[in-house]
Scaffold this motif. Structure first.
Motif, PDB file in Angstrom:
ATOM      1  N   SER A 147       0.836  -1.208   0.000  1.00 22.15           N
ATOM      2  CA  SER A 147       0.000   0.000   0.000  1.00 22.15           C
ATOM      3  C   SER A 147       0.870   1.257   0.000  1.00 22.15           C
ATOM      4  O   SER A 147       0.549   2.245  -0.661  1.00 22.15           O
ATOM      5  CB  SER A 147      -0.922   0.004   1.223  1.00 22.15           C
ATOM      6  OG  SER A 147      -1.742  -1.150   1.219  1.00 22.15           O
ATOM      7  N   THR A 172      -4.637  -4.659   4.466  1.00 19.42           N
ATOM      8  CA  THR A 172      -5.459  -4.550   3.262  1.00 19.42           C
ATOM      9  C   THR A 172      -6.229  -5.852   3.109  1.00 19.42           C
ATOM     10  O   THR A 172      -5.651  -6.924   3.094  1.00 19.42           O
ATOM     11  CB  THR A 172      -4.560  -4.325   2.023  1.00 19.42           C
ATOM     12  OG1 THR A 172      -3.809  -3.143   2.248  1.00 19.42           O
ATOM     13  CG2 THR A 172      -5.376  -4.208   0.760  1.00 19.42           C
ATOM     14  N   ASP A 187      -4.605  -3.482  -5.332  1.00 22.90           N
ATOM     15  CA  ASP A 187      -3.971  -3.898  -4.078  1.00 22.90           C
ATOM     16  C   ASP A 187      -4.747  -5.087  -3.550  1.00 22.90           C
ATOM     17  O   ASP A 187      -5.973  -5.094  -3.551  1.00 22.90           O
ATOM     18  CB  ASP A 187      -4.045  -2.732  -3.081  1.00 22.90           C
ATOM     19  CG  ASP A 187      -3.097  -2.901  -1.905  1.00 22.90           C
ATOM     20  OD1 ASP A 187      -2.265  -3.820  -1.928  1.00 22.90           O
ATOM     21  OD2 ASP A 187      -3.195  -2.101  -0.955  1.00 22.90           O
TER      22      ASP A 187
HETATM   23 MG   LIG Z   1      -1.702  -3.044   2.279  1.00 21.25          MG
END
Ligand SMILES: [Mg+2]
Ligand SMILES: Nc1nc2c(ncn2[C@@H]2O[C@H](COP(=O)(O)OP(=O)(O)OP(=O)(O)O)[C@@H](O)[C@H]2O)c(=O)[nH]1
Length: 290
Positions: free
Chosen positions: A53, A82, A106
């Protein structure tokens, strides 16, 4: 590490350290080489907490010319922060409402039993995972889940470059299980029909690996320890060293730093070029789905 850090007398990879502005300009005006693909999709994967990220945020910082937090990074390691399949576009500040021609997807980190299943990454690569899907480490996405599983992905839904992110400091202690997963994903990328999704490795946290690099990022290609780590990773996963690029992400900096941008943009330029070669290839032009 520490005082034991040693250096080559000359850098082992050429790097001019003065390409930032030119590269940035090229990337700002870049358009995909295939009219069916508006945005080149860059799929990030790798272990938990390595800076996936932060890499997206870092690229966004450079294009916005300031510190941003679009792909929220976490300060505490361990479980993956995430969790959702999320695509990030980079706003073009000169044209409100428009975004540049590359996008990052992501996904959740893949380490241990709290990480994303490799089959989910492979499905994401093929474009089968729909936007917003929340990964479940205990159960991969099923073909029967018609709400989240895209049965007929277009070329635009697929990943055009797979970017594996690894922490320079963790390569030596990465488990066999993690290497096995990375290798499985790599093999899947090479086996998508007769098509081969290009793959790039981004090595983060080089500042933490070596105090000399932390002091002056320009020494990154002189650091023997980092070269060793990159060679080691290359040999274990089967990715050529010229596809492995070190960076330092923006994490606690408030202002932009030119040398960090040079490394980050060198990586992005290679990623975008590979992704574009992939979508431009005549074999893909008429191909609707894999
Ligand atoms: Mg992440
Ligand atoms: N020193 C240093 N720290 C970094 C760098 N990149 C990321 N970090 C830090 O590493 C931690 C994890 O970063 P994230 O970007 O959340 O990592 P991630 O891979 O997205 O993590 P998950 O989504 O949890 O799998 C954060 O505290 C970042 O500030 C870097 O290049 N150098």
């Amino acid at each position: 590490m520490g005082s034991s850090c040693s250096e080559f007398s000359t850098p082992w990879r050429e790097m001019s350290w003065s390409e930032r502005d030119g590269t940035l300009e090229k990337l700002r005006t870049f358009t995909s080489g295939n009219p069916d693909v508006g945005k080149l999709r860059i799929l990030l994967n790798g272990p938990v907490g390595v800076g996936k990220s932060s890499f997206i945020n870092s690229i966004n910082n450079i294009f916005q010319g300031r510190s941003t937090t679009s792909a929220l990074a976490d300060g505490i390691g361990g479980k993956s922060f995430t969790k959702k399949y999320t695509t990030y576009f980079t706003d073009d500040p000169s044209m409100p409402g428009s975004t540049y021609s590359f996008a990052f997807t992501d996904v959740m980190g893949l380490e241990g039993d709290q990480g994303v299943c490799t089959s989910d990454i492979i499905n994401a690569m093929k474009g089968h995972v729909k936007e917003g899907y929340e990964f479940n480490p205990r159960a991969p996405l099923s073909k029967d889940d018609s709400y989240w599983y895209n049965n007929s992905p277009s070329l635009e839904d697929q990943a055009h470059c797979l970017v594996t992110v690894v922490d320079a400091n963790k390569i030596a202690i990465m488990s066999d299980e993690t290497f096995r997963k990375l290798r499985e994903i790599r093999l899947a990328a090479s086996k998508l029909g007769k098509y081969w999704i290009p793959q790039v490795v981004v090595v983060t946290k080089v500042d933490e690996l070596c105090p000399l690099v932390k002091e002056d990022l320009k020494r990154v290609y002189k650091c023997k320890l980092l070269k060793e780590k990159m060679d080691q990773f290359s040999a274990k996963v089967g990715i050529p060293v010229n596809c492995i690029l070190p960076v330092k992400d923006y994490h606690n900096e408030i202002d932009l730093k030119k040398d960090m941008d040079e490394l980050l943009l060198k990586a992005l330029r290679q990623i975008v070029n590979y992704a574009n070669d992939y979508v431009k290839s005549p074999s893909y032009r008429n191909q609707q789905s894999l």
